[in-house]
Design a protein around this motif. Sequence first.
Motif, PDB file in Angstrom:
ATOM      1  N   ASP A 172     -13.195 -11.756  18.421  1.00  0.00           N
ATOM      2  CA  ASP A 172     -12.297 -12.887  18.199  1.00  0.00           C
ATOM      3  C   ASP A 172     -13.055 -14.081  17.632  1.00  0.00           C
ATOM      4  O   ASP A 172     -12.546 -14.805  16.763  1.00  0.00           O
ATOM      5  N   SER A 175     -13.250 -13.685  13.801  1.00  0.00           N
ATOM      6  CA  SER A 175     -12.076 -13.250  13.050  1.00  0.00           C
ATOM      7  C   SER A 175     -11.499 -14.323  12.132  1.00  0.00           C
ATOM      8  O   SER A 175     -10.922 -13.997  11.086  1.00  0.00           O
ATOM      9  N   PRO A 195      -3.828 -13.560  18.887  1.00  0.00           N
ATOM     10  CA  PRO A 195      -5.029 -13.038  18.243  1.00  0.00           C
ATOM     11  C   PRO A 195      -5.302 -11.555  18.508  1.00  0.00           C
ATOM     12  O   PRO A 195      -6.293 -11.041  18.017  1.00  0.00           O
ATOM     13  N   THR A 212      -8.565  -8.049  17.500  1.00  0.00           N
ATOM     14  CA  THR A 212      -9.627  -8.627  18.318  1.00  0.00           C
ATOM     15  C   THR A 212      -9.392  -8.268  19.779  1.00  0.00           C
ATOM     16  O   THR A 212      -8.336  -7.767  20.151  1.00  0.00           O
ATOM     17  N   ALA A 214      -9.133 -10.456  22.126  1.00  0.00           N
ATOM     18  CA  ALA A 214      -8.443 -11.552  22.796  1.00  0.00           C
ATOM     19  C   ALA A 214      -6.993 -11.177  23.105  1.00  0.00           C
ATOM     20  O   ALA A 214      -6.236 -10.821  22.216  1.00  0.00           O
TER      21      ALA A 214
END
Length: 221
Positions: A172, A175, A195, A212, A214
Amino acid sequence: MPNNDVITQDELNTYLKELPHWRELPGAIATVYQTRTAAEAIELFSDIAGAAEMDNHHPDVDWRYNLIFVTTSSHDVGGQITTRDIALASKISERAEALGAKPRIDLIGTVEIGIDTGNPEAIASQWAAGLGYKFLTDGSLADPNRRRPAIWFQETRTPNDNRLHLDVWLPDSESQPVLAELEASGVGADAESAPAFTVITDSQGNRFCICTEAGRWPDAG
């Protein structure tokens, strides 16, 4: 080996605060180190091998000139992250720092192939047979030698016309520059689930996702 050393998501989040060079990927933690020379990369590779033998726990290591890519997961408990992975990651970081290797968080990542289908069970065994892949506990497929992309089946009653897409996994923390570059290139971006993932559609209608860690894995512990 019993799975009593599998860690929860909350525990992993805490451990990773003490391992700043490592990031979470699906079912694993990963890092990348850059050395000054290829010879130093070989030395780091050797140090990692020594630590792995000492712990009897072996990561996946890829040497590319002066770059060392490392991923560790506990395959004996279905590709989950355990305290063994955390202990090994700590030792690897110590050896990398002793050699003066530079962490390259921006290079951490992996790619999976997603297949839209209304009935995963009808096709999963066919893909497994064709590729020589094995089933994981979540129904996805993995290369037994862990070199080729994993395959997972996205169950949906309304599959996209192009049923195959790539999931590009990034930390994350890394990204946003990628998403910004994609936006500048003129792609379509559906960030409804960001995300965790952002669906990218290119100018010809092909899709891939920037994924990601997250918000991805709730704590099951």
